[in-house]
Design a protein around this motif. Sequence first.
Motif, mmCIF file in Angstrom:
data_model
loop_
_atom_site.group_PDB
_atom_site.id
_atom_site.type_symbol
_atom_site.label_atom_id
_atom_site.label_comp_id
_atom_site.label_asym_id
_atom_site.label_seq_id
_atom_site.Cartn_x
_atom_site.Cartn_y
_atom_site.Cartn_z
ATOM 1 N N UNK A 1 -1.108 -6.726 -0.316
ATOM 2 C CA UNK A 1 -0.817 -6.668 1.117
ATOM 3 C C UNK A 1 -1.666 -7.682 1.873
ATOM 4 N N UNK A 2 -1.163 -8.169 3.005
ATOM 5 C CA UNK A 2 -1.872 -9.222 3.723
ATOM 6 C C UNK A 2 -3.319 -8.852 4.047
ATOM 7 N N UNK A 3 -3.535 -7.577 4.412
ATOM 8 C CA UNK A 3 -4.888 -7.218 4.844
ATOM 9 C C UNK A 3 -5.879 -7.125 3.672
ATOM 10 N N UNK A 4 -5.337 -7.121 2.425
ATOM 11 C CA UNK A 4 -6.217 -7.067 1.257
ATOM 12 C C UNK A 4 -6.315 -8.415 0.552
ATOM 13 N N UNK A 5 -5.493 -9.368 1.001
ATOM 14 C CA UNK A 5 -5.379 -10.646 0.306
ATOM 15 C C UNK A 5 -6.741 -11.326 0.136
ATOM 16 N N UNK A 6 -7.559 -11.255 1.148
ATOM 17 C CA UNK A 6 -8.839 -11.952 1.116
ATOM 18 C C UNK A 6 -9.780 -11.370 0.057
ATOM 19 N N UNK B 1 -5.705 3.023 1.417
ATOM 20 C CA UNK B 1 -7.123 3.186 1.084
ATOM 21 C C UNK B 1 -7.332 3.183 -0.435
ATOM 22 N N UNK B 2 -6.285 3.622 -1.167
ATOM 23 C CA UNK B 2 -6.377 3.630 -2.646
ATOM 24 C C UNK B 2 -6.117 2.249 -3.226
ATOM 25 N N UNK B 3 -5.751 1.301 -2.355
ATOM 26 C CA UNK B 3 -5.498 -0.059 -2.815
ATOM 27 C C UNK B 3 -4.045 -0.319 -3.174
ATOM 28 N N UNK C 1 3.946 -2.632 0.687
ATOM 29 C CA UNK C 1 5.357 -2.381 0.341
ATOM 30 C C UNK C 1 5.509 -1.110 -0.488
ATOM 31 N N UNK C 2 4.540 -0.855 -1.372
ATOM 32 C CA UNK C 2 4.616 0.318 -2.243
ATOM 33 C C UNK C 2 4.158 1.598 -1.542
ATOM 34 N N UNK C 3 3.413 1.428 -0.454
ATOM 35 C CA UNK C 3 2.858 2.612 0.220
ATOM 36 C C UNK C 3 3.977 3.494 0.795
ATOM 37 N N UNK C 4 5.140 2.897 1.044
ATOM 38 C CA UNK C 4 6.249 3.686 1.592
ATOM 39 C C UNK C 4 6.861 4.622 0.546
ATOM 40 N N UNK C 5 6.666 4.271 -0.753
ATOM 41 C CA UNK C 5 7.270 5.088 -1.816
ATOM 42 C C UNK C 5 6.743 6.525 -1.750
ATOM 43 N N UNK C 6 5.429 6.658 -1.581
ATOM 44 C CA UNK C 6 4.853 8.007 -1.527
ATOM 45 C C UNK C 6 5.355 8.761 -0.290
ATOM 46 N N UNK C 7 5.460 8.032 0.833
ATOM 47 C CA UNK C 7 5.974 8.649 2.067
ATOM 48 C C UNK C 7 7.372 9.214 1.805
ATOM 49 N N UNK C 8 8.201 8.400 1.175
ATOM 50 C CA UNK C 8 9.586 8.815 0.928
ATOM 51 C C UNK C 8 9.653 9.980 -0.058
ATOM 52 N N UNK C 9 8.748 9.991 -1.044
ATOM 53 C CA UNK C 9 8.739 11.110 -2.008
ATOM 54 C C UNK C 9 8.328 12.405 -1.320
#
Lengths: 77, 457
Positions: free
Chosen positions: A69-74, B410-412, B416-424
């Motif tokens: 993600x952009x905010x982690x890219x750095x 926060x888990x890294x 794009x993938x963070x929405x998968x958990x929301x949808x589940x």
Amino acid sequence: MTDQPAHAAITGRPKGVAALLVALAWLFVGVPIAWGVYSSGKRASLLFRAAPSAVKNDATEPAVKNRTPPHLAATVP
Amino acid sequence: MALLSFLDKERSIAGPGYNRWLVPPAALSIHLAIGQVYSFSVFNAPLMRLLGVSSPASGDWSKPQVAWIFSIAIGVLGVSAAVFGKWLDRNGPRKAMFLAACCFGGGFLVAAVGVHFHQLWLIYLGYGGLGGIGLGLGYLSPVAPLLKWFSDRPGLATGLAIMGFGGGALIGAPLATQLMAHFSSPTSTGVAPAMVVMGIIYFTFMMFGTFTIRVVPKDYKPAVTHAALKPSASITTHDVDLRTSLRTPQFWLLWLVLCTNVTAGIGILENASPMIQEMFKNRVGAVAASGFVGFLSLFNMGGRFFWSSLSDYIGRKATFTLFFILGFAVFLSLTFTGSQHLNSVVLFVICSSIALSMYGGGFATMPAYLKDLFGTKDVGAIYGRVLTAWAAAGILGPQLVTGIQKYELDRGVPVADSYAMVLRVMAGLLIAGFVCNLLIRPVSDKNWSVTPQAQPV
């Protein structure tokens, strides 16, 4: 009022006039709906208009990309 | 005085031969107007640069400050629907529609004054408070008359009206945009005059409903020329009053059914634009995303009519069962549509549209479901109480989405993938709704009011 048919005429008016009143009432609310649907349809078409060029760009790129993600890219080497 | 007596319930009882097909346009005129609230966000950006005009200046309002206007309006909608439900049943829809028009139109005018003098509290009070009361009264007012006039096709009737609430945004957004463009100048964003004009337009439009609506006479029985659903154990021919209904498990199960359905829908609705852009990075930009939001609005509106009409044929319980099963499949499918998996924008759009159609369909089918279980006597007031589930979902949905996404990031996990958990999680919520819906049984006869309602011919 019992057994009133669904399209009963309004009392004292010929059937045609009653139907005209109903048609006018539907027209009154139908015109703004049609305008709203047209406006939103136009906006919705942007989604499909934007798609072809984007697909073309994407076809040249690997399927798996941008995992960072952009905010982690750095922080990622 | 003559006008006020004209608003009395007794004066709005239909004469012999009144054509019931005049009631849906009357209801639509109210819902199309108040549905504008869904498009209030078009005012957000101009409200944030009232002083700077071209760009925000110091002293201009922030985004969270402006966002409160919509939240207050929706919150007051829920409260006023619950509080005024019984009053509405007593005083009739005409008086309620008139008050709704005054509050909603007046709310715009007060908000315009607030914009002119740059007083945010006046906008909160005007559009949020006064307008919110108009929203609650307006939303409920045509529901009970429609259910009584169309007791043979309640799903179709309420779907037609509540479709208007979804469609209101389709009209409100371009109307506000064009009015602001018309009134804007190098020294003004044009928000205040746009609000004045919109207040007048909406008040006038709602007056059409006020003057057209009629209440069913006491002995009215529709000829079942359009009967779709055959009488069954799950469709009562008796009435349950408001107070008793609140003590039944059916009421609370329906509350949970609506809450889970709306929470899941809001999960997509609130994040539609960022979700599609982040799940298809470099493929879908901001312009296309705004097109996607427009697309979803169309399905939100269409779903209200389609699903509630279908419920007349397959039954209310089956319709909600379909929402939850199909919804579960659609929400899980959405997790595989992103660029990391199938990379299909088309599939994403199709799944989201189906989900949004069921979000709208839930609202539109609920009044008929209530009518089936509790009868028509207090159905407006009962629906008003059930709508508090909407307010709860309005808070729960966005909080859930934000909380889950923050946890994932926060888990890294990539955005794009963070929405998968929301949808589940949303899919899981739909399972909970499915169970609640399955548990709904006809209301016990000990809860019936003494007087049975009119039997369809």
